[in-house]
Design an enzyme around this catalytic site. Structure first.
Site, PDB file in Angstrom:
ATOM      1  N   GLU A 120     -28.800  -2.726 -44.411  1.00 21.29           N
ATOM      2  CA  GLU A 120     -27.628  -2.681 -43.296  1.00 21.29           C
ATOM      3  C   GLU A 120     -27.710  -1.744 -42.382  1.00 21.29           C
ATOM      4  O   GLU A 120     -27.283  -2.259 -41.187  1.00 21.29           O
ATOM      5  CB  GLU A 120     -26.183  -3.406 -44.271  1.00 21.29           C
ATOM      6  CG  GLU A 120     -26.628  -4.300 -45.109  1.00 21.29           C
ATOM      7  CD  GLU A 120     -26.574  -5.648 -44.065  1.00 21.29           C
ATOM      8  OE1 GLU A 120     -26.488  -5.749 -42.763  1.00 21.29           O
ATOM      9  OE2 GLU A 120     -26.710  -6.605 -44.813  1.00 21.29           O
TER      10      GLU A 120
ATOM     11  N   TYR B 276     -18.325  -4.534 -39.962  1.00 22.69           N
ATOM     12  CA  TYR B 276     -19.006  -6.019 -40.207  1.00 22.69           C
ATOM     13  C   TYR B 276     -20.058  -4.876 -41.343  1.00 22.69           C
ATOM     14  O   TYR B 276     -19.985  -5.669 -42.247  1.00 22.69           O
ATOM     15  CB  TYR B 276     -20.553  -5.576 -39.211  1.00 22.69           C
ATOM     16  CG  TYR B 276     -21.328  -6.679 -39.781  1.00 22.69           C
ATOM     17  CD1 TYR B 276     -22.006  -8.065 -40.830  1.00 22.69           C
ATOM     18  CD2 TYR B 276     -22.407  -5.309 -39.921  1.00 22.69           C
ATOM     19  CE1 TYR B 276     -23.211  -7.843 -40.995  1.00 22.69           C
ATOM     20  CE2 TYR B 276     -23.557  -5.991 -40.407  1.00 22.69           C
ATOM     21  CZ  TYR B 276     -24.481  -7.411 -41.197  1.00 22.69           C
ATOM     22  OH  TYR B 276     -25.089  -7.791 -41.404  1.00 22.69           O
TER      23      TYR B 276
ATOM     24  N   ASP C 145     -21.948 -10.641 -38.085  1.00 23.64           N
ATOM     25  CA  ASP C 145     -22.970  -9.826 -36.969  1.00 23.64           C
ATOM     26  C   ASP C 145     -22.838 -10.793 -35.905  1.00 23.64           C
ATOM     27  O   ASP C 145     -22.590 -12.362 -35.796  1.00 23.64           O
ATOM     28  CB  ASP C 145     -24.406  -9.986 -38.210  1.00 23.64           C
ATOM     29  CG  ASP C 145     -24.807 -10.485 -38.332  1.00 23.64           C
ATOM     30  OD1 ASP C 145     -24.453 -11.626 -38.349  1.00 23.64           O
ATOM     31  OD2 ASP C 145     -26.256 -10.346 -38.423  1.00 23.64           O
TER      32      ASP C 145
ATOM     33  N   CYS D 247     -32.892 -26.561 -32.306  1.00 23.85           N
ATOM     34  CA  CYS D 247     -32.524 -26.804 -33.195  1.00 23.85           C
ATOM     35  C   CYS D 247     -33.009 -28.487 -33.582  1.00 23.85           C
ATOM     36  O   CYS D 247     -32.558 -28.935 -34.056  1.00 23.85           O
ATOM     37  CB  CYS D 247     -31.247 -27.836 -31.806  1.00 23.85           C
ATOM     38  SG  CYS D 247     -30.530 -26.985 -30.394  1.00 23.85           S
TER      39      CYS D 247
ATOM     40  N   CYS E  66     -23.014 -30.064 -34.652  1.00 26.31           N
ATOM     41  CA  CYS E  66     -23.002 -29.063 -33.087  1.00 26.31           C
ATOM     42  C   CYS E  66     -22.292 -29.015 -32.004  1.00 26.31           C
ATOM     43  O   CYS E  66     -22.487 -30.450 -30.713  1.00 26.31           O
ATOM     44  CB  CYS E  66     -24.233 -28.400 -33.265  1.00 26.31           C
ATOM     45  SG  CYS E  66     -24.460 -26.929 -32.299  1.00 26.31           S
TER      46      CYS E  66
END
Length: 289
Positions: free
Chosen positions: A36, A119, A137, A199, A208
Site C-alpha cells: 500500500e 486511506y 483511493d 464502459c 451508471c
C-alpha cells in the site's frame, strides 16, 4: 443504502482480478502494508519488482528496523517519492518497538504510523485483517463519482458526503465488505479509468448515473508538472549517485550527476532537510545512517 451494485461487481472481480502478490491468501499484514505504501502515486507495473525485492530482503518489520535508514533509501531505487522509504523504515521501528514486531490491526494504531494516512490505514485494516472500512483511493472515488453521483471525476479532496456514501455501500459482513472495496478499486484501475473508460466491459454500466446523463465532461483535470529538468529529476539523479556508492561522496563527484550548480545545491539542501541524505562534517554527502 441497499447496494444493488454488489453482486455484479463481485462477480466481475472474481472473473477479471489481477493476480497480485499482496492479494494472495498467504500475504502477511506487513506485505500488504508495504504494498500500500509503494502503490501511493505509483503504478502496479513499477511496484511489482520493487515490492518483491523489498520483501525478499526484509520479510518482517524487525528485519528492516535492524538496518540503517539509508539502506531503505538505497533499496527503494527509482520507485519515486523516496521519503516513503524513510517512512516505511520509521514504521518498521515503531512496529518492532511498540507492537512486538506485528503490524497493528486497530485502525487508529495504523493511522498513527509514519506516512500512513486514512486511506492506507483503512486499506491495511480491510485487506490484511478483513475489517469493515470504506477504502477511498483515487480509483474508488472515481467509480463512485460516476456510478452514483453522475460526475466524471470526484473533487480534489474527499468530502464527508463522499465518505458517507462509501460507508453506506459497504456490505454488513466484514469479509464481503473488504472484497467489495478491492473489487471497486480494481474496476477503477482496469475499466472505469480516468482517461478512457471501457464502459462496454463494465458490469454496472446500465446502472451508471454518469452514462445515463450522457457522460458529461467534468472539470478539467490538472496536468502533471513537467519532470524533465525539474528539481524532482535533479533530486532523483543525486540520490541515484549516492545509492551507487558504498560510502560518502564529495560534492565534486555529484557534479557529473547534475551539472547545474544552483539547482544541484538547492536539491542537495532539500534532500538533507528531508532526511534522505546527510552532509558530514568534512563536507561529504551520504545516505542517512
Amino acid at each position: 443504502m441497499t447496494n444493488g451494485y454488489l453482486a455484479p461487481v463481485l462477480s466481475w472481480y472474481t472473473a477479471h482480478a489481477r493476480e497480485l502478490p499482496w492479494r494472495q491468501p498467504g500475504a502477511s499484514p506487513w506485505a500488504i502494508l508495504v504494498s500500500e505504501v509503494m502503490l501511493q502515486q505509483t503504478p502496479v507495473a513499477r511496484v511489482l519488482p520493487a515490492y518483491e525485492a523489498w520483501l525478499a530482503r526484509w520479510p518482517t518489520p524487525s528485519s528492516l528496523a535492524a538496518c540503517a535508514p539509508g539502506e531503505a533509501v538505497r533499496q527503494w531505487g527509482r520507485l519515486g517519492y523516496p521519503r516513503r522509504a524513510l517512512r516505511l523504515h520509521a514504521t518498521a521501528r515503531i512496529i518492532t518497538d511498540r507492537h512486538a514486531g506485528q503490524v497493528p490491526a486497530a485502525l487508529d494504531a495504523l493511522a498513527g504510523l509514519p506516512g500512513v494516512g486514512s486511506y492506507t490505514a483503512a486499506a491495511v485494516a480491510s485487506f490484511a485483517f478483513g475489517q469493515r472500512h470504506a477504502v477511498l483511493d483515487t480509483n474508488v472515488r472515481r467509480v463512485l463519482a460516476r456510478l452514483v453521483r453522475g460526475e466524471e471525476f470526484p473533487s480534489r479532496s474527499t468530502s464527508a458526503a463522499e465518505a458517507r456514501l462509501a460507508e453506506s455501500l459497504l456490505p454488513a459482513d466484514r469479509r464481503k465488505a473488504a472484497r467489495w472495496s478491492v473489487a471497486v478499486m480494481e474496476l477503477g484501475a482496469l475499466v472505469c479509468t480516468a482517461a478512457r473508460p471501457r464502459c462496454s466491459g463494465c458490469p454496472v454500466a446500465p446502472d451508471c448515473s454518469w452514462r445515463r446523463a450522457g457522460s458529461p465532461a467534468g472539470a478539467k483535470r490538472r496536468t502533471a508538472p513537467r519532470y524533465e529538468g525539474s528539481d524532482r529529476q535533479c533530486r532523483g539523479a543525486l540520490l541515484a549517485a549516492l545509492r551507487g556508492t558504498g560510502g560518502p561522496v564529495r560534492g565534486v563527484r555529484l557534479e557529473a550527476a547534475w551539472p547545474d550548480q544552483q539547482q544541484r545545491a538547492r536539491a542537495l539542501e532539500g534532500l538533507v532537510a528531508d532526511g534522505l541524505a546527510e552532509q558530514l562534517s568534512d563536507g561529504r554527502f551520504a545516505l542517512p545512517g
